[in-house]
Motif scaffolding. Structure first.
Motif, PDB file in Angstrom:
ATOM      1  N   LEU A  23       0.838  -1.190   0.000  1.00  0.00           N
ATOM      2  CA  LEU A  23       0.000   0.000   0.000  1.00  0.00           C
ATOM      3  C   LEU A  23       0.880   1.249   0.000  1.00  0.00           C
ATOM      4  O   LEU A  23       1.983   1.249   0.532  1.00  0.00           O
ATOM      5  N   VAL A  24       0.383   2.303  -0.597  1.00  0.00           N
ATOM      6  CA  VAL A  24       1.128   3.558  -0.679  1.00  0.00           C
ATOM      7  C   VAL A  24       0.848   4.395   0.561  1.00  0.00           C
ATOM      8  O   VAL A  24      -0.288   4.487   1.025  1.00  0.00           O
ATOM      9  N   ASP A  25       1.902   4.984   1.106  1.00  0.00           N
ATOM     10  CA  ASP A  25       1.745   5.849   2.280  1.00  0.00           C
ATOM     11  C   ASP A  25       1.118   7.177   1.881  1.00  0.00           C
ATOM     12  O   ASP A  25       1.317   7.669   0.776  1.00  0.00           O
ATOM     13  N   VAL A  26       0.414   7.773   2.818  1.00  0.00           N
ATOM     14  CA  VAL A  26      -0.156   9.101   2.615  1.00  0.00           C
ATOM     15  C   VAL A  26       0.988  10.110   2.683  1.00  0.00           C
ATOM     16  O   VAL A  26       1.882   9.990   3.523  1.00  0.00           O
ATOM     17  N   PRO A  27       1.008  11.101   1.798  1.00  0.00           N
ATOM     18  CA  PRO A  27       2.099  12.083   1.815  1.00  0.00           C
ATOM     19  C   PRO A  27       2.152  12.869   3.134  1.00  0.00           C
ATOM     20  O   PRO A  27       1.160  12.982   3.837  1.00  0.00           O
ATOM     21  N   HIS A  28       3.329  13.379   3.442  1.00  0.00           N
ATOM     22  CA  HIS A  28       3.534  14.141   4.671  1.00  0.00           C
ATOM     23  C   HIS A  28       3.079  15.582   4.466  1.00  0.00           C
ATOM     24  O   HIS A  28       3.884  16.491   4.246  1.00  0.00           O
ATOM     25  N   ARG A  29       1.812  15.768   4.497  1.00  0.00           N
ATOM     26  CA  ARG A  29       1.216  17.098   4.404  1.00  0.00           C
ATOM     27  C   ARG A  29      -0.164  17.011   5.033  1.00  0.00           C
ATOM     28  O   ARG A  29      -0.680  15.917   5.288  1.00  0.00           O
ATOM     29  N   PHE A  30      -0.753  18.145   5.305  1.00  0.00           N
ATOM     30  CA  PHE A  30      -2.099  18.149   5.855  1.00  0.00           C
ATOM     31  C   PHE A  30      -3.065  17.610   4.804  1.00  0.00           C
ATOM     32  O   PHE A  30      -3.079  18.060   3.667  1.00  0.00           O
ATOM     33  N   VAL A  31      -3.846  16.625   5.194  1.00  0.00           N
ATOM     34  CA  VAL A  31      -4.853  16.046   4.306  1.00  0.00           C
ATOM     35  C   VAL A  31      -6.208  16.221   4.997  1.00  0.00           C
ATOM     36  O   VAL A  31      -6.448  15.634   6.053  1.00  0.00           O
ATOM     37  N   PRO A  32      -7.082  17.040   4.416  1.00  0.00           N
ATOM     38  CA  PRO A  32      -8.402  17.231   5.020  1.00  0.00           C
ATOM     39  C   PRO A  32      -9.153  15.902   5.129  1.00  0.00           C
ATOM     40  O   PRO A  32      -8.914  14.967   4.349  1.00  0.00           O
ATOM     41  N   ALA A  33     -10.051  15.804   6.074  1.00  0.00           N
ATOM     42  CA  ALA A  33     -10.760  14.556   6.355  1.00  0.00           C
ATOM     43  C   ALA A  33     -11.499  14.017   5.136  1.00  0.00           C
ATOM     44  O   ALA A  33     -11.472  12.809   4.875  1.00  0.00           O
TER      45      ALA A  33
END
Length: 66
Positions: A23-33
């Motif tokens: 699985l791909v990791d979520v990028p290191h930035r704010f991700v809105p809900a």
């Protein structure tokens, strides 16, 4: 010489039998809900589709090459 009683098994490239990637990791930035929910849902659907497809391919290829 090949016997009529012993038909040749079809060749299947080993890469066809490979498993799904990680699985791909979520990028290191704010991700809105709402975006996180959409990304998570898409990721899980893609991963589930890949697993089901690979299982079906593997079962079919194994049945044909026995």
């Amino acid at each position: 010489m090949v016997s009529v009683d012993d038909p040749a098994k079809p060749h299947v490239d080993p890469s066809v039998m490979s498993e799904c990637g990680d699985l791909v990791d979520v990028p290191h930035r704010f991700v809105p809900a709402d975006e996180a929910s959409r990304l998570w849902a898409r990721d899980r659907a893609n991963f589930g589709d890949c697993r089901r497809l690979n299982h079906a391919k593997g079962a079919t290829i194994k049945a044909l090459t026995r």
